[in-house]
Motif scaffolding. Sequence first.
Motif, mmCIF file in Angstrom:
data_model
loop_
_atom_site.group_PDB
_atom_site.id
_atom_site.type_symbol
_atom_site.label_atom_id
_atom_site.label_comp_id
_atom_site.label_asym_id
_atom_site.label_seq_id
_atom_site.Cartn_x
_atom_site.Cartn_y
_atom_site.Cartn_z
ATOM 1 N N GLU A 122 0.828 -1.201 0.000
ATOM 2 C CA GLU A 122 0.000 0.000 0.000
ATOM 3 C C GLU A 122 0.862 1.251 0.000
ATOM 4 O O GLU A 122 0.513 2.239 -0.629
ATOM 5 N N ARG A 123 2.006 1.215 0.670
ATOM 6 C CA ARG A 123 2.918 2.374 0.643
ATOM 7 C C ARG A 123 3.463 2.619 -0.759
ATOM 8 O O ARG A 123 3.735 3.740 -1.135
ATOM 9 N N GLN A 124 3.637 1.554 -1.505
ATOM 10 C CA GLN A 124 4.130 1.693 -2.874
ATOM 11 C C GLN A 124 3.005 1.992 -3.863
ATOM 12 O O GLN A 124 3.246 2.151 -5.046
ATOM 13 N N GLY A 125 1.765 2.034 -3.371
ATOM 14 C CA GLY A 125 0.622 2.299 -4.245
ATOM 15 C C GLY A 125 0.245 1.105 -5.104
ATOM 16 O O GLY A 125 -0.437 1.247 -6.116
ATOM 17 N N ILE A 126 0.684 -0.092 -4.711
ATOM 18 C CA ILE A 126 0.422 -1.289 -5.504
ATOM 19 C C ILE A 126 -0.858 -1.974 -5.046
ATOM 20 O O ILE A 126 -1.689 -2.363 -5.845
ATOM 21 N N GLY A 127 -1.028 -2.121 -3.721
ATOM 22 C CA GLY A 127 -2.207 -2.810 -3.208
ATOM 23 C C GLY A 127 -2.160 -4.302 -3.496
ATOM 24 O O GLY A 127 -1.124 -4.946 -3.371
ATOM 25 N N TRP A 128 -3.289 -4.861 -3.922
ATOM 26 C CA TRP A 128 -3.420 -6.302 -4.183
ATOM 27 C C TRP A 128 -2.554 -6.685 -5.377
ATOM 28 O O TRP A 128 -2.520 -5.967 -6.377
ATOM 29 N N ASN A 129 -1.869 -7.830 -5.280
ATOM 30 C CA ASN A 129 -1.063 -8.309 -6.411
ATOM 31 C C ASN A 129 -0.880 -9.826 -6.313
ATOM 32 O O ASN A 129 -1.450 -10.469 -5.441
ATOM 33 N N GLY A 130 -0.075 -10.388 -7.195
ATOM 34 C CA GLY A 130 0.134 -11.829 -7.254
ATOM 35 C C GLY A 130 0.775 -12.419 -6.017
ATOM 36 O O GLY A 130 0.483 -13.555 -5.634
ATOM 37 N N VAL A 131 1.659 -11.670 -5.373
ATOM 38 C CA VAL A 131 2.298 -12.159 -4.138
ATOM 39 C C VAL A 131 1.230 -12.375 -3.061
ATOM 40 O O VAL A 131 1.215 -13.390 -2.371
ATOM 41 N N ILE A 132 0.334 -11.424 -2.952
ATOM 42 C CA ILE A 132 -0.725 -11.519 -1.946
ATOM 43 C C ILE A 132 -1.695 -12.643 -2.315
ATOM 44 O O ILE A 132 -2.100 -13.432 -1.456
ATOM 45 N N TYR A 133 -2.067 -12.732 -3.581
ATOM 46 C CA TYR A 133 -2.946 -13.820 -4.012
ATOM 47 C C TYR A 133 -2.337 -15.173 -3.651
ATOM 48 O O TYR A 133 -3.018 -16.045 -3.122
ATOM 49 N N ASN A 134 -1.052 -15.358 -3.920
ATOM 50 C CA ASN A 134 -0.392 -16.633 -3.620
ATOM 51 C C ASN A 134 -0.405 -16.951 -2.120
ATOM 52 O O ASN A 134 -0.433 -18.115 -1.736
ATOM 53 N N ARG A 135 -0.395 -15.928 -1.301
ATOM 54 C CA ARG A 135 -0.464 -16.134 0.157
ATOM 55 C C ARG A 135 -1.812 -16.734 0.561
ATOM 56 O O ARG A 135 -1.889 -17.571 1.443
ATOM 57 N N TYR A 136 -2.884 -16.315 -0.101
ATOM 58 C CA TYR A 136 -4.235 -16.697 0.319
ATOM 59 C C TYR A 136 -4.899 -17.776 -0.538
ATOM 60 O O TYR A 136 -5.917 -18.315 -0.134
ATOM 61 N N LYS A 137 -4.369 -18.105 -1.668
ATOM 62 C CA LYS A 137 -5.093 -18.935 -2.628
ATOM 63 C C LYS A 137 -5.530 -20.306 -2.102
ATOM 64 O O LYS A 137 -6.556 -20.822 -2.518
ATOM 65 N N ASN A 138 -4.805 -20.890 -1.165
ATOM 66 C CA ASN A 138 -5.146 -22.228 -0.670
ATOM 67 C C ASN A 138 -5.862 -22.227 0.671
ATOM 68 O O ASN A 138 -6.217 -23.295 1.182
ATOM 69 N N ILE A 139 -6.104 -21.043 1.246
ATOM 70 C CA ILE A 139 -6.776 -20.962 2.541
ATOM 71 C C ILE A 139 -8.268 -21.232 2.331
ATOM 72 O O ILE A 139 -8.889 -20.718 1.407
ATOM 73 N N ILE A 140 -8.840 -22.033 3.214
ATOM 74 C CA ILE A 140 -10.242 -22.455 3.082
ATOM 75 C C ILE A 140 -11.180 -21.402 3.686
ATOM 76 O O ILE A 140 -10.960 -20.914 4.795
ATOM 77 N N ILE A 141 -12.222 -21.082 2.948
ATOM 78 C CA ILE A 141 -13.206 -20.080 3.356
ATOM 79 C C ILE A 141 -14.213 -20.697 4.333
ATOM 80 O O ILE A 141 -14.775 -21.746 4.058
ATOM 81 N N LYS A 142 -14.442 -19.999 5.435
ATOM 82 C CA LYS A 142 -15.436 -20.417 6.415
ATOM 83 C C LYS A 142 -16.744 -19.632 6.247
ATOM 84 O O LYS A 142 -17.827 -20.166 6.408
ATOM 85 N N ASP A 143 -16.622 -18.325 5.925
ATOM 86 C CA ASP A 143 -17.805 -17.485 5.756
ATOM 87 C C ASP A 143 -17.434 -16.267 4.905
ATOM 88 O O ASP A 143 -16.257 -15.913 4.813
ATOM 89 N N ILE A 144 -18.453 -15.680 4.297
ATOM 90 C CA ILE A 144 -18.287 -14.477 3.465
ATOM 91 C C ILE A 144 -19.372 -13.492 3.878
ATOM 92 O O ILE A 144 -20.527 -13.885 4.058
ATOM 93 N N TYR A 145 -19.005 -12.229 4.021
ATOM 94 C CA TYR A 145 -19.962 -11.198 4.442
ATOM 95 C C TYR A 145 -19.556 -9.862 3.841
ATOM 96 O O TYR A 145 -18.469 -9.728 3.250
ATOM 97 N N ILE A 146 -20.403 -8.864 4.001
ATOM 98 C CA ILE A 146 -20.144 -7.514 3.486
ATOM 99 C C ILE A 146 -19.905 -6.569 4.641
ATOM 100 O O ILE A 146 -20.607 -6.605 5.653
ATOM 101 N N LEU A 147 -18.911 -5.698 4.490
ATOM 102 C CA LEU A 147 -18.683 -4.604 5.413
ATOM 103 C C LEU A 147 -19.084 -3.323 4.696
ATOM 104 O O LEU A 147 -18.610 -3.060 3.595
ATOM 105 N N GLN A 148 -19.939 -2.543 5.340
ATOM 106 C CA GLN A 148 -20.403 -1.295 4.699
ATOM 107 C C GLN A 148 -20.043 -0.092 5.519
ATOM 108 O O GLN A 148 -19.845 -0.112 6.638
#
Length: 148
Positions: A122-148
């Motif tokens: 975020e400091r570099q202005g990049i945000g989400w990218n492939g490195v971050i996706y690779n960190r989370y891609k195999n983690i199992i989802i328990k629930d999904i919700y919306i934050l407003q």
Amino acid sequence: MKHTIVLFLLSLLLLPKLCNAQTYPTPITDTASYLRYIVTNKQQFVGQPFSTLYNFLQISPKMFTPFAHIHHNRFAETNITLAFKFAATAEDLSDTYPQLGIEWQPPYLNRQEGLALMYLYERQGIGWNGVIYNRYKNIIIKDIYILQ
């Protein structure tokens, strides 16, 4: 001959439903509506790796925030929120809502590592990218919700 015509007509009616891979109209013009659609259909993602949800998304995350919701273990990353708009400054954070919240099943990742990645990109202005996706891609989802 009548059976052939009937079968042909039935196939014309059923074929679009069988081949319809797109279930949400595109392009996405209303992020809140799209996220409500995801949450309404969360049963197809719960119990699946994050990559299943990510590959389904028609909009790309721009930012993420890891959370630890176990009071006696602040290092266990139990949840993450995904923002679909990038906030250039702290004053712009309210513009990133609505966000998609995801609760993970154990085993949990180390939250300190997730925070380090978040701050770095975020400091570099990049945000989400492939490195971050690779960190989370195999983690199992328990629930999904919306934050407003």
